[in-house]
Enzyme design. Structure first.
Site, mmCIF file in Angstrom:
data_model
loop_
_atom_site.group_PDB
_atom_site.id
_atom_site.type_symbol
_atom_site.label_atom_id
_atom_site.label_comp_id
_atom_site.label_asym_id
_atom_site.label_seq_id
_atom_site.Cartn_x
_atom_site.Cartn_y
_atom_site.Cartn_z
ATOM 1 N N GLU A 181 -46.576 1.655 -66.884
ATOM 2 C CA GLU A 181 -45.950 1.798 -65.576
ATOM 3 C C GLU A 181 -46.343 3.097 -64.889
ATOM 4 O O GLU A 181 -46.408 3.185 -63.675
ATOM 5 C CB GLU A 181 -44.423 1.781 -65.670
ATOM 6 N N HIS A 218 -34.642 5.717 -70.552
ATOM 7 C CA HIS A 218 -34.406 5.624 -72.010
ATOM 8 C C HIS A 218 -33.859 6.928 -72.588
ATOM 9 O O HIS A 218 -34.240 7.330 -73.685
ATOM 10 C CB HIS A 218 -35.705 5.244 -72.734
ATOM 11 N N ASP A 270 -41.649 4.422 -69.339
ATOM 12 C CA ASP A 270 -41.490 2.992 -69.025
ATOM 13 C C ASP A 270 -40.091 2.685 -68.491
ATOM 14 O O ASP A 270 -39.150 3.451 -68.694
ATOM 15 C CB ASP A 270 -41.739 2.148 -70.276
ATOM 16 N N GLU A 271 -40.007 1.568 -67.807
ATOM 17 C CA GLU A 271 -38.730 0.955 -67.419
ATOM 18 C C GLU A 271 -37.738 1.922 -66.771
ATOM 19 O O GLU A 271 -36.598 2.038 -67.211
ATOM 20 C CB GLU A 271 -38.060 0.319 -68.649
ATOM 21 N N VAL A 272 -38.164 2.611 -65.745
ATOM 22 C CA VAL A 272 -37.241 3.508 -65.048
ATOM 23 C C VAL A 272 -36.476 2.694 -64.000
ATOM 24 O O VAL A 272 -37.059 2.099 -63.102
ATOM 25 C CB VAL A 272 -37.991 4.677 -64.382
#
EC number: 3.2.1.52
Lengths: 506, 506
Positions: free
Chosen positions: A357, A244, A304-306
């Site tokens: 995460e 992000h 998050d969301e790597v």
């Protein structure tokens, strides 16, 4: 801590029929005893004063400020109209609300913390009603109140769309009306970097939607923090890395990982580059600044969301993975980065929160874990608390996911402690946050989309576990939303209905 | 009719890169030829004038009013800031926009009709853009334009929630920006009767949410109609009967059917009582008033969702059914009522529109049928047009049904003539309406919920059938929504993005 007791003195009589037994109280206090004995309040003689036993006096500007604000709410913007002054208190008239600060440290000049107690001025103002002559009344009421969860937050996202300061302040004001006490400011993300950093001004110069009109200056940030402080609200900023971060890359060379197409860089960039020393030098300086700009004890570090695709494509990263013995497990590289980042932030004496995460990939024990992924939420809560982490719940409260009808009921029906776990585990859940991600909201529609839907979350986090009567909630929430409208907040309707005073804007 | 031709005179040069080839034009004109030749516009010398060949002159207040409005939009509220005056036109500067009314009847003082042509002033204003010095420019452009469908409507519902006049006017203004030309005013329904009738004042006295603060007075209604007229918008009021009339019953005794529980009246009321002469006396007087208050050639008579339960329970109705030989077919009773109502309205010289159920149950041939039920829409369109009725489509455009994401695309992809039918049948489809029913919207959230989602419908109804490129539409619509925001309309974002000037309200 901030133990605030309100004492109001009564002297007699009129009962106004209200839809709910509890009128428009929202969130419902832990214990309420109502009576039919009512008192009038007049603008000319009613006063909010420090109790003589109070440890805080007229020099406490935080309280004086709150008195003025609530005096105004109680009399519906009384300052806008002419008022007779100096009248004596008549019979059956409530003369004053005494505010009694019982703790030694009144927090008048400090910042709210996770253990801060809440003001009862909002509750008092919610008990005031108009009789048929337009006179303000309050019934004799005994209230014992405290929040069920200490952490009651709203996440706003100023990266997908820039949120003008005016919008942020209006929502802080509304948070106070709903007894939310944490503003989780998801300030930057892929789309834009509106935070004007003194240390790295090029981040917003290059990464904001516009370097002058779409940035938060140091003065803006200070204003948000002070406005929040006066309302008992903590400001927890989020600087989400290593994913992000597209907007960070525009103003900081070599911060992001160059992605490769075959043997050549593709021109695209991935997450923060975890293998360069310069990355950690940057983060050290950057978070040193953040830790001084934001007074709260916590910083949210995201995580998050790597997406590993870009890391996998990069030959330098591949070589590093080999050297470290990570094999093909890129989550180990992610943990490597996060551990180094947490060490950096630890030196600033801040606590940190992270998205779930990071826990899933391994974590230091003093971290606050933020659970957001739907589907197997109870299982995740079980695991996170089982591992001994302090936990915050958001998964069921993604308010950006809209649907037709009264979806507030869905948010209301959530029981945060419904997961399988010991008493010890449940105590680790310090609260939750309603998240309004920014893809589809900006200054045009954010406020009505957030309120009163977030109010449902407010009551779940504040009131006792057994406060679950949907029909009573509907009645109180309908009245509460009209009160927000009367206070110039465009809170949207729950269903076909009307408010005595409809919203005045467009 | 109102054949309006705009002629603008050009004299040179600058090309501004825009996301879409067609800039921010919305809805897309039928034919556009762009060039790189640009001209400057200055507040001091630019004028909108009547072409010397025009059949309308300075005495046409409708046009003069529109000139002022668009001058202001072109220069972004120029009147708010100080302007140098009397400067001569420089080189490469556009001196004037000539408006040439070619029809004999300029409709300056009349009301718009279903055959009215549209103004090109909005199109002209959409072509104006700012260069990097802030100067307003327009490129030489040839446009040939006309709407694909004559009837392009928005339905707003002022019964489930009362809509303050200010909200209605703001949305009429926005309708004009999107070339909508019909305001379908669903003014009353079960929940409330805000229309103040001169003949039957007790209807709103008893049936409105509040008899003073939540009503539309005759002066309010006049203001709405005149504001709409100046923008080429027809106002078609809907007075829905025999169902959806609970609020009517409060102020008009014996109008609704008493429901029975066994052999006794239950105290509840059902649809309009179709067996009493007093019902038809009332309707005659009521629609006589409506026909004079609303100048449009059409009235919408509703007729949807009639629940037969109450009629079935009532012994007098049962007896009447028997006398008429209707057996147990209550749709025959509904038709009986509707036929009598249509006869009454016919005597007022108005045309009428009705919801599709009335067609399904049998109907006079000169009725406009409004198709709203989803699921088998194509089949219904096939049947209604096959029976020779003029038709309006709304089924795919119920904007009150919200969902997460870019639902404007769904509305945009609708092809109104996709149903199976002859050329003759397709010609009977005169247009469509986007409906924003009022259960979940009021002054707090109506405008951002309607725009720019309704803009998708606007382009579908205006532009050529082959204008279906979603990505080009996204680019233009994004710019169009920022233009609405700049014009102080809180139109919500399509996706992560920003506008040069964000919305100023909260």
């Amino acid at each position: 801590s901030f133990d605030l007791t309100c004492v109001w003195q009564y002297l007699l009589v009129e009962l106004v029929a209200q839809s709910s037994r509890y009128g428009s109280l929202w969130p419902l206090p832990q214990k309420v005893q109502l009576s039919d004995v009512s008192f009038k309040l007049t603008t000319s003689s009613f006063r909010i004063v420090d109790a003589k036993e109070s440890s805080a006096g007229p020099s406490c500007s935080l309280l004086q400020n709150a008195y003025r604000r609530y005096y105004d709410y109680i009399f519906e913007n009384a300052k806008k109209s002419w008022q007779a002054k100096g009248k004596r208190t008549g019979p059956s008239e409530l003369g004053e609300l005494q505010v009694w600060i019982t703790s030694a440290d009144s927090e008048c000049d400090g910042y709210p913390s996770v253990t801060s107690d809440e003001s009862c001025l909002e509750t008092f103002s919610q008990l005031v009603y108009k009789d048929e002559f337009g006179t303000k009344n309050i019934n004799q009421t005994t209230i014992s109140d405290f929040p069920r969860f200490a952490h009651r937050g709203i996440l706003l996202d100023s990266s997908r769309h820039f949120l003008p300061i005016k919008v942020i302040l209006a929502n802080l004001e509304t948070m106070a009306m709903n007894k939310f006490n944490v503003f989780h400011w998801h300030i930057v993300d892929d789309q834009s970097f509106p935070y004007l950093s003194r240390t790295f001004p090029q981040l917003s110069q290059k990464g904001a939607y516009h370097p002058y009109t779409h940035v938060y200056t140091p003065a803006d940030v200070k204003m948000v923090i002070e406005f929040a402080r006066l309302r008992g609200i903590r400001v927890v900023p989020e600087y989400d890395t290593p994913g992000h971060t597209q907007s960070w890359g525009k103003g900081q060379a070599d911060l992001l990982t160059p992605c490769y197409a075959g043997s050549k860089p593709s021109g695209a960039f991935g997450p923060v580059n975890p293998i360069l020393n310069t990355t950690y030098d940057f983060m050290t300086q950057f978070f040193k600044e953040i830790s001084t700009v934001f007074p709260d004890a916590y910083i949210h570090l995201g995580g998050d969301e790597v997406d590993f695709t870009c890391w996998k494509s990069n030959p330098d990263i591949q070589k590093f993975m080999e050297q470290q013995g990570f094999g093909q497990d890129y989550s180990k590289l992610e943990s490597f980065y996060i551990q180094k980042l947490l060490n950096i932030v630890s030196t600033t004496n801040k606590g940190y929160m992270i998205w779930q995460e990071v826990f899933d990939n391994g974590l230091k024990p003093d971290t606050v874990v933020h659970v957001w992924i739907g589907g197997a939420t109870d299982e995740e809560m079980h695991k996170v608390t089982g591992a001994g982490y302090t936990t915050i719940l958001s998964a069921p409260w993604y308010l950006d996911y809209i649907s037709y009808g009264q979806d507030w009921q869905k948010y209301y029906k959530v029981e945060p402690l419904s997961f399988n776990g010991t008493e010890e585990q449940k105590k680790l859940v310090i609260g939750g946050e309603a998240c309004l991600w920014g893809e589809y909201v900006d200054a045009t529609n954010l406020t009505p989309r957030l309120w009163p839907r977030a109010s449902a979350v407010a009551e779940r986090l504040w009131s006792a576990k057994d406060v679950t009567d949907i029909s009573d909630a509907f009645n109180r929430l309908s009245a509460h939303r009209c009160r927000m409208v009367e206070r110039d907040i465009p809170a949207e309707p729950l269903f076909s209905s009307y408010c005595p005073h409809e919203y005045k804007g467009v």
